[in-house]
Design a protein around this motif. Sequence first.
Motif, PDB file in Angstrom:
ATOM      1  N   SER A   1       0.587   1.316   6.649  1.00 41.05           N
ATOM      2  CA  SER A   1      -0.530   0.588   7.228  1.00 41.05           C
ATOM      3  C   SER A   1      -0.569  -0.838   6.669  1.00 41.05           C
ATOM      4  CB  SER A   1      -1.849   1.305   6.931  1.00 41.05           C
ATOM      5  OG  SER A   1      -2.098   1.329   5.538  1.00 41.05           O
TER       6      SER A   1
ATOM      7  N   ASP B   1      -2.819  -2.496   5.240  1.00 43.46           N
ATOM      8  CA  ASP B   1      -3.445  -2.663   3.927  1.00 43.46           C
ATOM      9  C   ASP B   1      -2.798  -1.807   2.842  1.00 43.46           C
ATOM     10  OD1 ASP B   1      -4.232  -0.165   4.727  1.00 43.46           O
ATOM     11  OD2 ASP B   1      -6.393  -0.548   4.584  1.00 43.46           O
TER      12      ASP B   1
ATOM     13  N   SER C   1      -2.778   1.367   2.489  1.00 39.61           N
ATOM     14  CA  SER C   1      -3.574   2.519   2.080  1.00 39.61           C
ATOM     15  C   SER C   1      -3.016   3.842   2.591  1.00 39.61           C
ATOM     16  CB  SER C   1      -5.015   2.369   2.573  1.00 39.61           C
ATOM     17  OG  SER C   1      -5.061   2.392   3.999  1.00 39.61           O
ATOM     18  N   ARG C   2      -2.065   3.792   3.539  1.00 40.47           N
ATOM     19  CA  ARG C   2      -1.520   5.016   4.134  1.00 40.47           C
ATOM     20  C   ARG C   2      -0.064   4.803   4.513  1.00 40.47           C
ATOM     21  NH1 ARG C   2      -5.801   3.501   6.593  1.00 40.47           N
ATOM     22  NH2 ARG C   2      -4.742   3.001   8.535  1.00 40.47           N
TER      23      ARG C   2
ATOM     24  N   HIS D   1      -2.344   9.472   2.537  1.00 37.87           N
ATOM     25  CA  HIS D   1      -3.091   8.386   1.924  1.00 37.87           C
ATOM     26  C   HIS D   1      -2.487   8.001   0.576  1.00 37.87           C
ATOM     27  CE1 HIS D   1      -5.920   9.760   4.950  1.00 37.87           C
ATOM     28  NE2 HIS D   1      -6.658   8.679   4.741  1.00 37.87           N
ATOM     29  N   ALA D   2      -2.595   6.746   0.258  1.00 38.54           N
ATOM     30  CA  ALA D   2      -2.104   6.280  -1.037  1.00 38.54           C
ATOM     31  C   ALA D   2      -2.770   7.048  -2.175  1.00 38.54           C
ATOM     32  CB  ALA D   2      -2.349   4.777  -1.173  1.00 38.54           C
ATOM     33  N   SER D   3      -4.070   7.292  -2.047  1.00 42.54           N
ATOM     34  CA  SER D   3      -4.788   8.031  -3.090  1.00 42.54           C
ATOM     35  C   SER D   3      -4.205   9.427  -3.273  1.00 42.54           C
ATOM     36  CB  SER D   3      -6.279   8.114  -2.734  1.00 42.54           C
ATOM     37  OG  SER D   3      -6.457   8.660  -1.426  1.00 42.54           O
TER      38      SER D   3
ATOM     39  N   TRP E   1      -6.949   7.158  -9.881  1.00 43.04           N
ATOM     40  CA  TRP E   1      -6.480   6.209  -8.864  1.00 43.04           C
ATOM     41  C   TRP E   1      -7.512   5.097  -8.684  1.00 43.04           C
ATOM     42  CZ3 TRP E   1      -8.441   5.215  -3.798  1.00 43.04           C
ATOM     43  CH2 TRP E   1      -7.629   4.396  -3.015  1.00 43.04           C
TER      44      TRP E   1
ATOM     45  N   ARG F   1      -7.049   1.238  -7.548  1.00 43.14           N
ATOM     46  CA  ARG F   1      -6.670   1.679  -6.214  1.00 43.14           C
ATOM     47  C   ARG F   1      -5.311   1.104  -5.782  1.00 43.14           C
ATOM     48  NH1 ARG F   1     -12.240   0.843  -5.992  1.00 43.14           N
ATOM     49  NH2 ARG F   1     -13.455   2.590  -5.136  1.00 43.14           N
TER      50      ARG F   1
ATOM     51  N   THR G   1      -1.952   0.337  -3.978  1.00 43.58           N
ATOM     52  CA  THR G   1      -1.559   0.510  -2.590  1.00 43.58           C
ATOM     53  C   THR G   1      -0.042   0.619  -2.490  1.00 43.58           C
ATOM     54  OG1 THR G   1      -1.538  -1.884  -2.281  1.00 43.58           O
ATOM     55  CG2 THR G   1      -3.570  -0.698  -1.695  1.00 43.58           C
TER      56      THR G   1
ATOM     57  N   TRP H   1       4.788   0.893  -5.627  1.00 47.85           N
ATOM     58  CA  TRP H   1       3.353   0.649  -5.579  1.00 47.85           C
ATOM     59  C   TRP H   1       3.022  -0.818  -5.860  1.00 47.85           C
ATOM     60  CZ3 TRP H   1       0.288   4.514  -3.873  1.00 47.85           C
ATOM     61  CH2 TRP H   1       0.783   5.822  -3.947  1.00 47.85           C
ATOM     62  N   SER H   2       1.812  -1.177  -5.481  1.00 48.00           N
ATOM     63  CA  SER H   2       1.369  -2.558  -5.693  1.00 48.00           C
ATOM     64  C   SER H   2       1.230  -2.902  -7.169  1.00 48.00           C
ATOM     65  CB  SER H   2       0.029  -2.791  -4.991  1.00 48.00           C
ATOM     66  OG  SER H   2      -0.966  -1.904  -5.489  1.00 48.00           O
TER      67      SER H   2
END
Length: 588
Positions: A72, A74, A76-77, A89-91, A115, A120, A122, A188-189
Motif C-alpha cells: 500500500s 503508506d 501499512s499493508r 497488515h504491517a502490525s 509495534w 509503527r 511500515t 521495514w521503515s
Amino acid sequence: MSAAIQPLLRRIMPRVADRLASHRHPSCYRKSAHRLEFMCRLSLSSLQPTLSESTTSNDTDHNNTSLIVGISDDGSRITLNFNDESEFHASWLWSNDPQGVVLPSGQRTTTPAQWIYNGRPTIHDAKIVYCDIDKVDSSKLSTEIISVPGPTVNDCCHPLAIYGTHSPWVSAKVDETESFRPYLFIAWSDKSTSIYDVEWLERFQYNDKSRLERRERSEVQPIHAVRKNGPPLWNDTAAFDIECNVIYPAKDAPEHAADGLVHIDYNSVIGQDGEFRDGLFNLLHFIFRDGAVIVSNTPSPFSDHNSDDVNIMIEDESMPVAKLAKAISGGAISHGMLYGDIFHVRTGERNANNVAYTSSALCPHQDLAYYESTPGMQLLHCVAMGKDVVGGESTLIDAMAAAYQLRELRPKSFETLTKCPATFVKQRDGACMTYRRPHIALAEDRCSIFDREITAVHWSPPFEGPLCLPPEDVDEYYEAYADFERLLNVDMDVPSEKDLASYADEFTWKRKLKPGEVLIFNNRRMLHGRNGFTVADGVKPQDGRRHLVGCYTNIDDTLNTYRVGLRERQPCSPVSVLNVGNGTTIVP
C-alpha cells in the motif's frame, strides 16, 4: 565483501547493535544474527525495484498461481495472491516475525503493543525469494546461502519450526527457479528486516474468504451428526474418503457398527501391563469426529462379578473406566468435587442427590453446565444391565449440529438464544454453584451472527434457575427455548412443529448399553439422556440391576492428546478437527 553489500551492511549494523544492547535476553535474541547473515548474503539487486513504486510479479508453481506482492502507498499493508488476494497488515507481520520467537519454547519476545511503541514501522520493501532448503552444504558458504525459517507442520501456529523434522532456522540456497519454496522478505521503515515462509502465511491468511473456509472446515453441521439409523451422513462423502486415506493409509480405519457408532476394543487401547496401545488414537479420532464412541470388552470393576456392592470393587484409580479416562486425557480425571472422581449410577438409589441416580427418564442435557468450564468427555461404563430391566436406553443427540439446524429453520429463535443468558444452578447441601451464559455461543467476529461459527452449546434443563433478563426479552426467550427443545427432545409431543420433530427423530441415537461397554462422548457437543426404566417385583437381584460407573475428563487435556497423536500420524497433511464445543475455534 562486495562493494554493493557494504552500504547495505552499514545500514543494518546500527539497528542490530541497538537491539542487542537493549534486549533483556540477548541469548534468546538470535534474530539479529539471522538478519545480518541474510542481508550480507543477499545482493542489493534482490531488493529492487522499490515495491511502493512498482509491483513485483513472480510466476511460480506455488499452488498453481502467481504470487504477486504489492505494498500500500503508506506501507501499512502488503498483498499476496493465494488464488485470491490476501492482505497482511504491517502490525500483524511485525508481531509474527519469526526472529522474535524464543527457542525452543516458541514463546514470543515481543508483544503486539510493541509495534506501537516502536513507532509503527511500515513496510519499505518486499520481495519473494525462492529457496532450496533440501540440498544445501552449509560448509560451502556463498552469497547464495541464507538462513530462513524452517518449514512448520500443518498444526503449527509458530512462524518457524519449533517441532517437527526441520530445525527452526535452516540454511537455504537462493534459487530463482520458482519451483522451490517461496519466502517473503520484508525491509521495514526502521531499517530492520524480516523473512517469512509463504506457506505459513497462506495457512494463516485472514481475509473474508479464508475465514469462511476455516469456519466451513470446523463447524459441526447435521451432516456430521450421529443418527438414529446409521453413521453420520458425512461418511458417504468424498471428504470422508480423503480424510481416511490421509489418516489411515493402510486402509485400517475402524468401521461404524450397525448402531451408528465406532466400537473400539478395550484391549486395543489398554494393554494388560497398563500401557496405552495404538487403539488409543482410533478412540480419540472418532470421539472428536463423531462426538461419541463405544469401547467394548471392558473388564468388570468388581472382584465378585455377581455382586453390586461398591465395597468389593477394585480401587477407583485401577478401574477400567479410570484407565480409559487417563489414557485419553494425558493422565487425569476431572470434575470430581461434587460426585467424586468415579461415580455410580445405580438402580434404586435412596435420597439421591441427582435425578440420574433414580429410575426416572432423563431429558437430553449436558452435565455440570453450572461450571465455568464444563467437563469435556464423559465416560459411562455399563457394569450391569439385568435382563429384567425394562427401558433404560441411553440417548445422544448432537447439540452443535442441532444449533446449526435451528439457525436454518428458526433464525429468530437462534438469534435470541445467542443473546439471552440462561441461569444454570447446582444448589443443595454442600453445593452452591451458579453460572449465567447464553445457550448458543458464537465465534467472535464482526460479521452477522448468521455467518459466525457456532462454538458452544449450553443446555441442561434440569439445572436451570430463575431467568434474569430485561422484561421485554422474557417471552421471546421462552418462545426460542421451546423451538430448540423441540429440536433436541424426541419425546416431546408438539404436533404443530413437525419440521423440528422430524429432526429430533432422525438424529437421536438410542441404545441400551450392554455389560462391558463404555459409552464415551463429548459432553460439550453431545447431549445425553436416558429412557425411564422399571424392574418388576420379585425378580432376582442380578436380573434387575442397572449399574453404570462414570467419570469425566477435561476438554483441553483430551483435545491436546488427540491433536498430538494426529500430528505424529500425518504432520504434513491438513486434517480438519471439528469444533469441540469449548467456546473457541480450532486453529489453524
